[in-house]
Motif scaffolding. Structure first.
Motif, PDB file in Angstrom:
ATOM      1  N   LYS A   6       0.863  -1.325   0.032  1.00 30.63           N
ATOM      2  CA  LYS A   6      -0.032  -0.083   0.041  1.00 30.63           C
ATOM      3  C   LYS A   6       0.839   1.367   0.023  1.00 30.63           C
ATOM      4  O   LYS A   6       1.762   1.218   0.759  1.00 30.63           O
ATOM      5  CB  LYS A   6      -0.840   0.093   1.149  1.00 30.63           C
ATOM      6  N   TYR A   7       0.401   2.361  -1.025  1.00 30.05           N
ATOM      7  CA  TYR A   7       1.082   3.537  -0.788  1.00 30.05           C
ATOM      8  C   TYR A   7       0.053   4.720  -1.002  1.00 30.05           C
ATOM      9  O   TYR A   7      -1.066   4.598  -1.164  1.00 30.05           O
ATOM     10  CB  TYR A   7       2.163   3.517  -2.133  1.00 30.05           C
ATOM     11  N   LYS A   8       0.727   6.013  -0.903  1.00 27.21           N
ATOM     12  CA  LYS A   8      -0.026   6.863  -0.886  1.00 27.21           C
ATOM     13  C   LYS A   8       0.655   8.092  -1.628  1.00 27.21           C
ATOM     14  O   LYS A   8       1.866   8.199  -1.505  1.00 27.21           O
ATOM     15  CB  LYS A   8      -0.865   7.486   0.517  1.00 27.21           C
ATOM     16  N   VAL A   9      -0.172   8.795  -2.089  1.00 28.68           N
ATOM     17  CA  VAL A   9       0.328  10.098  -2.887  1.00 28.68           C
ATOM     18  C   VAL A   9      -0.205  11.363  -2.154  1.00 28.68           C
ATOM     19  O   VAL A   9      -1.172  11.479  -1.841  1.00 28.68           O
ATOM     20  CB  VAL A   9      -0.207  10.407  -4.336  1.00 28.68           C
ATOM     21  N   THR A  27       5.186  10.143  -3.436  1.00 25.51           N
ATOM     22  CA  THR A  27       4.647   9.026  -3.193  1.00 25.51           C
ATOM     23  C   THR A  27       5.542   8.274  -1.858  1.00 25.51           C
ATOM     24  O   THR A  27       6.656   8.310  -1.735  1.00 25.51           O
ATOM     25  CB  THR A  27       4.952   8.212  -4.617  1.00 25.51           C
ATOM     26  N   LYS A 129      -1.223  -1.108  -4.311  1.00 23.00           N
ATOM     27  CA  LYS A 129      -2.364  -0.494  -4.403  1.00 23.00           C
ATOM     28  C   LYS A 129      -2.238   0.763  -3.663  1.00 23.00           C
ATOM     29  O   LYS A 129      -1.677   0.969  -2.572  1.00 23.00           O
ATOM     30  CB  LYS A 129      -3.221  -1.287  -3.351  1.00 23.00           C
ATOM     31  N   GLU A 130      -2.619   1.796  -4.313  1.00 22.03           N
ATOM     32  CA  GLU A 130      -2.825   3.353  -3.925  1.00 22.03           C
ATOM     33  C   GLU A 130      -3.930   3.337  -2.728  1.00 22.03           C
ATOM     34  O   GLU A 130      -5.115   2.816  -2.878  1.00 22.03           O
ATOM     35  CB  GLU A 130      -3.055   4.309  -4.960  1.00 22.03           C
TER      36      GLU A 130
END
Length: 140
Positions: A6-9, A27, A129-130
């Motif tokens: 999992k990642y986020k921007v 990111t 997966k964002e």
């Protein structure tokens, strides 16, 4: 099926090399919960049918063995995990008598994952997966 990382921007303000303020995007990996020693030993116990106290003992002895060998100057390769090696950061001095322990800044343990782990961590071998989070609200 492997889990997706999992990642986020995030939107961020930054300055370019001319000092001008801009808005850009960074990111970042989403940080999960920390796996402590008890959770780790419990999971390994379930996976191996070895009691948690025995798992803890094996892990303790493994760590002690690695440290003893590192203190001897050895590089230690742990099967299916990776290689540990001590490194020294020191500063240069002008006189020989100033060198040695007093010129040492820090000692670190470098870890290099084994080939299998490195291959699994190549970007093209991973799934992502964002996680979209809401906008940050500034309250004045």
């Amino acid at each position: 099926m492997e889990a997706k990382i999992k990642y986020k921007v995030e939107e961020r303000k930054f300055r370019n090399n001319m000092g001008q303020l801009h808005i850009g995007y960074v990111t970042r990996l989403l940080v999960g919960k920390k796996i402590d020693e008890t959770t780790f030993a419990s999971a390994l116990s379930k996976a191996t049918n070895i009691s948690a106290p025995k798992v803890n003992y094996i892990m303790m002895e493994t760590a002690e063995y690695i440290m003893r060998r590192l203190f001897e100057g050895s590089t230690v390769s742990v099967p299916k995990l990776g290689t540990f090696k001590l490194s020294l950061k020191s500063h240069a001095v002008t006189l020989r008598r100033q060198a040695g322990v007093s010129a040492m800044d820090s000692i670190n343990i470098n870890f290099q994952p084994c080939v299998e782990i490195k291959k699994k961590l190549q970007i093209n071998n991973l799934q992502f997966k964002e996680v979209v989070t809401g906008p940050k609200i500034k309250i004045s």
